[in-house]
Design an enzyme around this catalytic site. Sequence first.
Site, mmCIF file in Angstrom:
data_model
loop_
_atom_site.group_PDB
_atom_site.id
_atom_site.type_symbol
_atom_site.label_atom_id
_atom_site.label_comp_id
_atom_site.label_asym_id
_atom_site.label_seq_id
_atom_site.Cartn_x
_atom_site.Cartn_y
_atom_site.Cartn_z
ATOM 1 N N ARG A 84 3.182 36.900 -27.687
ATOM 2 C CA ARG A 84 3.884 36.872 -28.978
ATOM 3 C C ARG A 84 3.554 38.064 -29.874
ATOM 4 N N LEU A 120 -2.553 37.301 -31.672
ATOM 5 C CA LEU A 120 -3.409 36.235 -31.159
ATOM 6 C C LEU A 120 -3.335 35.028 -32.102
ATOM 7 N N LYS A 130 -0.901 24.474 -43.506
ATOM 8 C CA LYS A 130 -1.923 24.125 -44.500
ATOM 9 C C LYS A 130 -1.821 25.031 -45.729
ATOM 10 N N GLY A 163 6.338 11.577 -37.741
ATOM 11 C CA GLY A 163 5.039 11.927 -37.156
ATOM 12 C C GLY A 163 4.312 12.898 -38.078
ATOM 13 N N GLY A 212 8.101 15.507 -31.797
ATOM 14 C CA GLY A 212 7.033 15.718 -30.820
ATOM 15 C C GLY A 212 7.104 17.100 -30.204
ATOM 16 N N ARG A 213 6.108 17.419 -29.391
ATOM 17 C CA ARG A 213 6.073 18.713 -28.713
ATOM 18 C C ARG A 213 5.887 18.485 -27.218
ATOM 19 N N ALA A 219 -5.459 21.530 -32.190
ATOM 20 C CA ALA A 219 -6.162 22.797 -32.012
ATOM 21 C C ALA A 219 -7.633 22.575 -31.633
ATOM 22 N N HIS A 253 -24.630 11.547 -54.550
ATOM 23 C CA HIS A 253 -23.842 10.880 -55.593
ATOM 24 C C HIS A 253 -23.542 11.876 -56.704
HETATM 25 P P1 FAD Z 1 -0.746 27.357 -28.437
HETATM 26 O O1 FAD Z 1 -1.413 27.447 -29.721
HETATM 27 O O2 FAD Z 1 0.674 26.921 -28.393
HETATM 28 O O3 FAD Z 1 -0.886 28.802 -27.793
HETATM 29 C C1 FAD Z 1 -0.264 29.159 -26.612
HETATM 30 C C2 FAD Z 1 0.001 30.634 -26.656
HETATM 31 O O4 FAD Z 1 0.373 31.042 -25.347
HETATM 32 C C3 FAD Z 1 1.137 31.046 -27.566
HETATM 33 O O5 FAD Z 1 0.706 32.027 -28.476
HETATM 34 C C4 FAD Z 1 2.207 31.611 -26.629
HETATM 35 O O6 FAD Z 1 2.875 32.742 -27.184
HETATM 36 C C5 FAD Z 1 1.362 32.048 -25.460
HETATM 37 N N1 FAD Z 1 2.064 32.063 -24.175
HETATM 38 C C6 FAD Z 1 2.816 31.086 -23.635
HETATM 39 N N2 FAD Z 1 3.241 31.457 -22.411
HETATM 40 C C7 FAD Z 1 2.747 32.695 -22.199
HETATM 41 C C8 FAD Z 1 2.829 33.594 -21.128
HETATM 42 N N3 FAD Z 1 3.504 33.311 -20.022
HETATM 43 N N4 FAD Z 1 2.203 34.787 -21.256
HETATM 44 C C9 FAD Z 1 1.506 35.105 -22.385
HETATM 45 N N5 FAD Z 1 1.391 34.286 -23.420
HETATM 46 C C10 FAD Z 1 1.997 33.095 -23.321
HETATM 47 N N6 FAD Z 1 -3.388 21.038 -34.748
HETATM 48 C C11 FAD Z 1 -4.503 20.731 -35.446
HETATM 49 O O7 FAD Z 1 -5.541 20.455 -34.837
HETATM 50 N N7 FAD Z 1 -4.523 20.730 -36.815
HETATM 51 C C12 FAD Z 1 -3.418 21.016 -37.528
HETATM 52 O O8 FAD Z 1 -3.462 21.000 -38.758
HETATM 53 C C13 FAD Z 1 -2.226 21.326 -36.833
HETATM 54 N N8 FAD Z 1 -1.105 21.629 -37.507
HETATM 55 C C14 FAD Z 1 0.028 21.947 -36.810
HETATM 56 C C15 FAD Z 1 1.186 22.217 -37.532
HETATM 57 C C16 FAD Z 1 2.358 22.543 -36.863
HETATM 58 C C17 FAD Z 1 3.593 22.851 -37.661
HETATM 59 C C18 FAD Z 1 2.361 22.610 -35.444
HETATM 60 C C19 FAD Z 1 3.617 22.998 -34.711
HETATM 61 C C20 FAD Z 1 1.220 22.332 -34.716
HETATM 62 C C21 FAD Z 1 0.044 21.982 -35.403
HETATM 63 N N9 FAD Z 1 -1.126 21.671 -34.716
HETATM 64 C C22 FAD Z 1 -2.257 21.332 -35.408
HETATM 65 C C23 FAD Z 1 -1.184 21.669 -33.249
HETATM 66 C C24 FAD Z 1 -1.830 22.973 -32.743
HETATM 67 O O9 FAD Z 1 -1.102 24.075 -33.230
HETATM 68 C C25 FAD Z 1 -1.842 22.986 -31.221
HETATM 69 O O10 FAD Z 1 -2.426 21.798 -30.729
HETATM 70 C C26 FAD Z 1 -2.630 24.173 -30.715
HETATM 71 O O11 FAD Z 1 -2.074 25.378 -31.173
HETATM 72 C C27 FAD Z 1 -2.663 24.171 -29.190
HETATM 73 O O12 FAD Z 1 -3.347 25.286 -28.732
HETATM 74 P P2 FAD Z 1 -3.015 25.939 -27.317
HETATM 75 O O13 FAD Z 1 -3.891 27.103 -27.192
HETATM 76 O O14 FAD Z 1 -3.047 24.904 -26.256
HETATM 77 O O15 FAD Z 1 -1.504 26.399 -27.416
HETATM 78 P P1 NAI Z 2 4.490 13.303 -33.401
HETATM 79 O O1 NAI Z 2 4.323 12.852 -32.006
HETATM 80 O O2 NAI Z 2 3.341 13.302 -34.317
HETATM 81 O O3 NAI Z 2 5.619 12.440 -34.104
HETATM 82 C C1 NAI Z 2 6.924 12.393 -33.613
HETATM 83 C C2 NAI Z 2 7.617 11.200 -34.255
HETATM 84 O O4 NAI Z 2 8.976 11.268 -33.918
HETATM 85 C C3 NAI Z 2 7.082 9.856 -33.766
HETATM 86 O O5 NAI Z 2 6.896 9.014 -34.850
HETATM 87 C C4 NAI Z 2 8.193 9.376 -32.841
HETATM 88 O O6 NAI Z 2 8.277 7.968 -32.763
HETATM 89 C C5 NAI Z 2 9.411 9.970 -33.514
HETATM 90 N N1 NAI Z 2 10.572 10.143 -32.649
HETATM 91 C C6 NAI Z 2 10.594 10.480 -31.341
HETATM 92 N N2 NAI Z 2 11.871 10.570 -30.916
HETATM 93 C C7 NAI Z 2 12.656 10.293 -31.986
HETATM 94 C C8 NAI Z 2 14.047 10.256 -32.191
HETATM 95 N N3 NAI Z 2 14.903 10.530 -31.200
HETATM 96 N N4 NAI Z 2 14.511 9.953 -33.423
HETATM 97 C C9 NAI Z 2 13.649 9.674 -34.454
HETATM 98 N N5 NAI Z 2 12.315 9.705 -34.304
HETATM 99 C C10 NAI Z 2 11.830 10.029 -33.093
HETATM 100 O O7 NAI Z 2 5.157 14.747 -33.274
HETATM 101 P P2 NAI Z 2 5.353 15.919 -34.325
HETATM 102 O O8 NAI Z 2 5.296 15.400 -35.704
HETATM 103 O O9 NAI Z 2 6.555 16.659 -33.873
HETATM 104 O O10 NAI Z 2 4.077 16.802 -34.078
HETATM 105 C C11 NAI Z 2 3.795 17.284 -32.756
HETATM 106 C C12 NAI Z 2 2.335 17.398 -32.560
HETATM 107 O O11 NAI Z 2 1.812 18.501 -33.277
HETATM 108 C C13 NAI Z 2 1.546 16.202 -33.090
HETATM 109 O O12 NAI Z 2 1.527 15.162 -32.155
HETATM 110 C C14 NAI Z 2 0.205 16.771 -33.284
HETATM 111 O O13 NAI Z 2 -0.487 16.701 -32.077
HETATM 112 C C15 NAI Z 2 0.483 18.227 -33.639
HETATM 113 N N6 NAI Z 2 0.305 18.425 -35.076
HETATM 114 C C16 NAI Z 2 -0.906 18.159 -35.638
HETATM 115 C C17 NAI Z 2 -1.110 18.289 -36.974
HETATM 116 C C18 NAI Z 2 -2.432 17.938 -37.557
HETATM 117 O O14 NAI Z 2 -3.378 17.802 -36.805
HETATM 118 N N7 NAI Z 2 -2.555 17.780 -38.861
HETATM 119 C C19 NAI Z 2 -0.060 18.767 -37.866
HETATM 120 C C20 NAI Z 2 1.187 18.986 -37.192
HETATM 121 C C21 NAI Z 2 1.327 18.841 -35.846
#
Ligand code: FAD
Ligand code: NAI
Length: 465
Positions: free
Chosen positions: A35, A38, A51, A182, A272-273, A320, A444
């Site tokens: 991408r 890093l 955040k 979610g 979801g993801r 993460a 406290h």
């Molecule tokens: P990723 O972070 O997805 O990293 C994978 C990387 O691999 C990417 O940069 C991608 O470009 C790269 N890649 C993919 N394929 C290739 C390839 N073939 N060659 C080279 N590079 C490649 N988690 C928390 O714990 N706390 C949070 O507050 C939180 N908030 C979130 C908010 C949002 C909006 C989202 C979408 C997710 C959030 N998450 C949060 C979830 C967290 O981002 C993921 O669980 C975490 O990033 C997973 O880490 P990873 O290294 O497995 O994958």
């Molecule tokens: P999620 O799994 O948390 O929630 C998805 C929600 O969508 C669920 O309630 C599910 O029942 C609902 N759903 C599924 N299919 C549906 C449909 N067809 N119509 C209506 N509702 C439906 O997934 P989300 O919110 O997309 O986040 C993905 C992941 O990213 C989380 O599971 C989490 O692991 C990570 N994440 C973590 C954060 C944190 O740690 N603070 C912040 C944001 C994301």
Amino acid sequence: MAQYDVVIIGGGPGGYNAAIRAGQLGLKVACVEGRGKLGGTCLNVGCMPSKALLHASEMYELANKDFAKLGIEVTPKLNLTQMMAQKAESVEALTKGIEFLFKKNKADYVKGWGRIAGPGKVAVKAEDGSETILETRHIVIATGSEPTPLNGVEVDQKRIVDSTGALSLPEAPKSLVVIGAGIIGLELGSVWRRLGAEVTVVEYLPRITPGVDEETAKTFQRSLTKQGMTFKLGTKVTAAKAGETEVELTLEPAAGGEAETLKADYVLLAIGRRAYTEGLGLETVGITPDKRGVIETDHFRTSAENVWAVGDVIYGPMLAHKAEEDAVACIELIAGKAGHVDYNLVPGVIYTYPEVAWVGKTEEALKAEGVAYKVGKFPFTANSRAKINHETEGFAKVLADAKTDRILGVHIIGPQAGELIGEYCVAMAFAAASEDVARTCHPHPTRSEAGRQAAMGVEGWTMQA
Ligand code: FAD
Ligand code: NAI
């Protein structure tokens, strides 16, 4: 001889922590990231930018609604451009920070898209189209995840956005429909509600945040409703039609029934993801992901020799800090050490107001497993720090084994719950009994006293409520 001991594909929390740990352990390591930056999803389009907006929008709402009560008279004005700019600046600094850590730990950062090109080979395609082959003893797949699509709802990142689009809307919507109650839906829904949008959350299930302790989730829903969010539970979206300025959605009861329509300026799809393995060349080493696209592993080992996988691309919560734990344990196993992750102790936090945080089992899980447990609960209305700050929503709840008193689960809803859960992660990692926490002196006045009082409640000697 191979150039590298380990080549990691993906530079998110799974990949970059693996690279840093490998460097620390003296392994020759490269991390391939496509991408251009890093940090992966987390730093670029996930944890950190969300955040940043949660913090800024909470400040805006406080200034709008709560400062006057404290004797501070202000008239806040939203400057969305600046809010987005400070977010981008923080993200940039964080991603550069990872580059610095790579240099410090002698991990090579290879820019480009990686593809497994057979055992011990990773082909990297650079931006200019050129391809290089890296030879390595071990490959670690850390390619993360991507948003799950929904039939009939096409994300255009203009009117119908996923989380990435919702982190960069050009304006505060007047109305926003969030599909999925979610973590993403409720965090980013909170951001835009605070900045002025009427937010309606459509959820397929009859409850919000599946997986979260039910009593906690109910309190959470009440709180979000009081803040102005509308919930349509047990409802599915069957179609979304985007026009120039608005989207029309068709909704139906999840169990079937009469359809209705709903209009909004913007729609956020957050259901979801799913694991991301596109173009990864898994077939060249005989790996077949399961039906959901997840790479199956046994202690991070895939079915192919010396090919490992960590983070969102394997089973477990998509978080993460879970990816980080996977990464460290995986690299330690590669280095001949005893890497291990206790998945029961991966905490979860929803960074809304109030925050929701948990570790260990929910009450529902304990009931399903037939475990006899005791409950200690303490409301923030009785916590002096919460009271003095006018932040009394929520509670802390400790679940402990009825016979041994070992802590089995902790659920906190309240301001800064995410900061409070850490002590319980440590306590549970050391197999603490609720009495261990109950008899530990806490400062406290702090909210952490609520956590302690909940532990005291397990044996019925809560002193402040
Ligand atoms: P990723 O972070 O997805 O990293 C994978 C990387 O691999 C990417 O940069 C991608 O470009 C790269 N890649 C993919 N394929 C290739 C390839 N073939 N060659 C080279 N590079 C490649 N988690 C928390 O714990 N706390 C949070 O507050 C939180 N908030 C979130 C908010 C949002 C909006 C989202 C979408 C997710 C959030 N998450 C949060 C979830 C967290 O981002 C993921 O669980 C975490 O990033 C997973 O880490 P990873 O290294 O497995 O994958
Ligand atoms: P999620 O799994 O948390 O929630 C998805 C929600 O969508 C669920 O309630 C599910 O029942 C609902 N759903 C599924 N299919 C549906 C449909 N067809 N119509 C209506 N509702 C439906 O997934 P989300 O919110 O997309 O986040 C993905 C992941 O990213 C989380 O599971 C989490 O692991 C990570 N994440 C973590 C954060 C944190 O740690 N603070 C912040 C944001 C994301």
